[in-house]
Design an enzyme around this catalytic site. Structure first.
Site, mmCIF file in Angstrom:
data_model
loop_
_atom_site.group_PDB
_atom_site.id
_atom_site.type_symbol
_atom_site.label_atom_id
_atom_site.label_comp_id
_atom_site.label_asym_id
_atom_site.label_seq_id
_atom_site.Cartn_x
_atom_site.Cartn_y
_atom_site.Cartn_z
ATOM 1 N N GLU A 168 0.905 -1.157 -0.081
ATOM 2 C CA GLU A 168 -0.045 -0.047 0.014
ATOM 3 C C GLU A 168 0.796 1.148 0.056
ATOM 4 O O GLU A 168 1.963 1.248 0.628
ATOM 5 C CB GLU A 168 -0.923 0.032 1.252
ATOM 6 N N HIS B 57 -7.989 1.046 1.598
ATOM 7 C CA HIS B 57 -8.067 1.158 3.033
ATOM 8 C C HIS B 57 -8.750 1.809 3.964
ATOM 9 O O HIS B 57 -8.355 2.889 4.808
ATOM 10 C CB HIS B 57 -6.318 0.896 3.668
HETATM 11 C C1 MLT Z 1 -6.505 -0.437 11.664
HETATM 12 O O1 MLT Z 1 -5.766 -1.477 11.983
HETATM 13 O O2 MLT Z 1 -6.947 0.499 13.032
HETATM 14 C C2 MLT Z 1 -7.147 -0.065 10.494
HETATM 15 O O3 MLT Z 1 -6.697 -1.129 9.391
HETATM 16 C C3 MLT Z 1 -7.004 1.219 10.102
HETATM 17 C C4 MLT Z 1 -5.611 1.669 9.529
HETATM 18 O O4 MLT Z 1 -4.726 0.786 10.017
HETATM 19 O O5 MLT Z 1 -5.497 2.628 8.835
#
Ligand code: MLT
Length: 304
Positions: free
Chosen positions: A261, A279
């Site tokens: 990502e 995401h």
């Molecule tokens: C998280 O682990 O809190 C979610 O996937 C959100 C993120 O990491 O951006």
């Protein structure tokens, strides 16, 4: 007693920030380069991050006064948890905060897929009237397989029960209350993959969970089944997934997370049977506010 020094290294909701300021000396510095972070962390007792900042071994080592690494969210894969453990630094997170947000995204995906919403929208805006071509299916009576029944997986399960879906669960720890209240049952991963119409993944990324859905697992899925991943990209072998999607061996995929990502280019972009988002699972105002407030409260309690 001197106030604890807190470095907030990623943007968090202002209500959480206000809470932190009630009991700590707070410095907000976002978008720091790794070397800047190493410099700033030196005199801090707490560092608060979301997912952008990587708390590496170097950061942990530079944090000579660090007592807590706080993740305002779920995944700890951007934190060197082992390095923190070796130095007796507590790592805390707020896994309960985004449960509704992520679970609602899972249902948004399933409904979008089942009712061809994306095609219906673009076709209608182009002046096509594809009523006959857009026959959909209902979620009712379909089988939803949930891999991982922590905070998020449970929320998905309760929502699935409200949609009258049949539920299959898989996890190393079984939640009997969830099974009883939703009418779902725990099964092995193979059974879940073979019997589900929708499969949704809610496990953390650990060495043991990397690529738990690979080529062999994807081949167990029904040709109409849809894979949903809102957890971490590397839970699924993305290359193997692209192959089965290209060969139409499964019904489709809805992905919020990727092995790398941000996803700037991918064969996934050319596939009609996938829905891709960047995401955004935890990206709701409510989830971010809750994550910031929960983490501020946990920091306060941990410092006591
Ligand atoms: C998280 O682990 O809190 C979610 O996937 C959100 C993120 O990491 O951006």
């Amino acid at each position: 007693m001197a106030l604890a020094k807190v470095l907030v290294a990623d943007k968090i909701h202002e209500d959480g920030l206000k809470l932190l300021q009630e009991f700590a000396e707070v410095e907000v510095a976002t978008g720091l380069k790794p070397e800047e972070l190493v410099e700033r962390v030196g005199d801090k007792n707490v560092i608060v991050v979301r997912s952008a900042t990587k708390v590496t071994n170097d950061v942990v080592a530079a944090g000579k006064q660090l007592k807590i690494i706080a993740r305002a969210g779920v995944g700890l894969d951007n934190i060197d948890v082992e390095a923190a453990k070796c130095r007796n630094i507590k790592v805390i997170n707020a896994p309960e905060a985004p449960a509704v947000a992520v679970a609602e995204l899972v249902f948004a995906y399933m409904l979008t897929f089942a009712r061809h919403i994306l095609r219906a929208d673009s076709g209608t805006k182009q002046g096509k009237w594809e009523k006959k071509e857009l026959m959909g299916t209902e979620l009712r009576d379909k089988t939803l397989g949930i891999v991982g029944t922590g905070h998020i997986g449970q929320k998905v399960g309760y929502m699935g029960a409200a949609f009258k879906m049949n539920l299959l669960f898989h996890d190393i720890v079984q939640n009997e209350e969830l099974a009883k209240r939703t009418g779902g049952k725990y099964v092995d991963l193979k059974t879940l993959l073979q019997e589900s119409d929708y499969i949704t993944l809610h496990v953390p990324l650990l060495p043991e969970t990397k690529h738990i859905v690979g080529n062999a697992e994807l081949k167990l899925m029904k040709p109409t089944a849809v894979l949903i991943n809102t957890s971490r990209g590397a839970i699924v072998d993305e290359k193997a997934l692209i192959e089965v999607l290209q060969d139409k061996k499964i019904g489709g995929a809805c992905l919020d997370v990727y092995e790398n990502e941000p996803l700037r280019e991918s064969p996934l972009f050319d596939l009609p049977n996938v829905i891709l988002t960047p995401h955004i699972g935890a990206s709701t105002v409510e989830a971010q506010r809750e994550a910031a407030i929960i983490i501020a409260k946990k920091i306060k309690d941990t410092l006591k």
